[in-house]
Design a protein around this motif. Structure first.
Motif, mmCIF file in Angstrom:
data_model
loop_
_atom_site.group_PDB
_atom_site.id
_atom_site.type_symbol
_atom_site.label_atom_id
_atom_site.label_comp_id
_atom_site.label_asym_id
_atom_site.label_seq_id
_atom_site.Cartn_x
_atom_site.Cartn_y
_atom_site.Cartn_z
ATOM 1 N N ALA A 9 -30.864 13.683 -12.371
ATOM 2 C CA ALA A 9 -30.731 15.107 -12.051
ATOM 3 C C ALA A 9 -31.606 15.469 -10.855
ATOM 4 C CB ALA A 9 -31.091 15.958 -13.262
ATOM 5 N N GLU A 10 -32.858 15.016 -10.861
ATOM 6 C CA GLU A 10 -33.756 15.291 -9.744
ATOM 7 C C GLU A 10 -33.232 14.670 -8.453
ATOM 8 O OE1 GLU A 10 -38.157 15.560 -11.779
ATOM 9 O OE2 GLU A 10 -37.223 13.602 -11.594
ATOM 10 N N PHE A 12 -30.080 13.810 -7.534
ATOM 11 C CA PHE A 12 -28.874 14.390 -6.953
ATOM 12 C C PHE A 12 -29.016 15.883 -6.658
ATOM 13 C CE2 PHE A 12 -27.308 10.372 -8.568
ATOM 14 C CZ PHE A 12 -26.618 9.923 -7.456
ATOM 15 N N ASP A 13 -29.942 16.555 -7.321
ATOM 16 C CA ASP A 13 -30.281 17.911 -6.880
ATOM 17 C C ASP A 13 -30.854 17.858 -5.466
ATOM 18 O OD1 ASP A 13 -29.450 19.213 -9.172
ATOM 19 O OD2 ASP A 13 -31.460 19.427 -10.027
ATOM 20 N N SER A 74 -26.610 16.950 -12.506
ATOM 21 C CA SER A 74 -27.211 17.714 -11.416
ATOM 22 C C SER A 74 -26.615 19.108 -11.307
ATOM 23 C CB SER A 74 -27.017 16.970 -10.086
ATOM 24 O OG SER A 74 -27.278 17.813 -8.988
ATOM 25 N N GLU A 76 -27.102 21.127 -8.875
ATOM 26 C CA GLU A 76 -26.669 21.312 -7.494
ATOM 27 C C GLU A 76 -25.295 20.685 -7.266
ATOM 28 O OE1 GLU A 76 -26.768 22.299 -3.346
ATOM 29 O OE2 GLU A 76 -27.552 23.161 -5.198
ATOM 30 N N GLN A 92 -22.553 21.143 -16.279
ATOM 31 C CA GLN A 92 -23.798 20.380 -16.151
ATOM 32 C C GLN A 92 -24.107 19.762 -17.506
ATOM 33 O OE1 GLN A 92 -27.313 22.561 -15.039
ATOM 34 N NE2 GLN A 92 -28.573 20.708 -14.882
#
Length: 210
Positions: A9-10, A12-13, A74, A76, A92
């Motif tokens: 997640a971090e 691809f954000d 992610s 984003e 998400q």
């Protein structure tokens, strides 16, 4: 290189639209989508695991009249996908935790979502996906095959840890999940990004018996 990012997640954000700019339409992804379009029934329900920006996979499937739901860890990526492919639904969610009714999908795509999972987590995810498919449903898996486990690598300027399987071992795990492997395809792909190394892409095509 930035500090190590511990979760997908971090990662691809942080990357966002840069992922699509670098990877575009890898040949093996196009091949997988063409295979699905040739065999899916009309208005098929397709789950896209690790749906990213929504392009090209969800976009192509929606354009062909299929009902697509994408899940991605992610926020984003989900935001970008909703904007780019309004005809699909994007949520998400983490495939390790997301719930679906048994035998509710005509096809599941999983294009590169397992590289930051432990091997046991990937094996469990494959079993869950097999349960979500209707009898005769299709599964398309793409990964970067390698005999690596929790190995640090540089990915688009970020330091991450990657786990994968050799090609034969992953084929066996797809079979162990209860799916019939109908074909494999390997391609070497060079991302459109300065300093990015070419990598092998492996497509495993499978079908749920029944």
């Amino acid at each position: 290189m930035s500090e190590e990012l511990t979760t997908a997640a971090e990662l691809f954000d942080a990357i966002g639209a840069g992922y699509e700019e670098a990877f575009g339409r890898p040949p093996v992804v196009d091949a997988a989508v063409r295979e699905l379009l040739a065999v899916l029934p009309p208005s098929a329900r397709v789950l896209d695991v690790g749906s990213g920006t929504g392009r090209p996979v969800a976009a192509d499937l929606v354009a062909a009249g299929h009902r697509v739901t994408g899940i991605d860890v992610s926020a984003e990526m989900v935001r970008i996908a909703r904007e780019q492919v309004p005809g699909a639904e994007f949520v998400q969610a983490d495939v390790r935790e997301w719930e679906s009714e048994p035998e509710s999908w005509d096809a599941v795509c999983a294009f590169f979502p397992f590289l930051q999972l432990a091997r046991a987590e990937t094996e469990r995810a494959l079993g869950r996906i097999a349960g979500w498919l209707v009898p005769g449903g299709r599964f398309a898996l793409i990964t970067v095959p390698s005999d690596v486990e929790n190995v640090p690598v540089d990915f688009l300027g970020h330091s991450i840890r990657v786990t994968s399987f050799p090609a034969d071992a992953l084929v066996e795990r797809v079979r162990a999940a209860g799916l019939e492997v109908t074909g494999t395809r390997a391609e070497t792909f060079a991302p459109d990004k300065p300093g990015a190394e070419p990598e092998e892409h492996l497509l495993i095509s499978a079908r749920k018996p029944g």
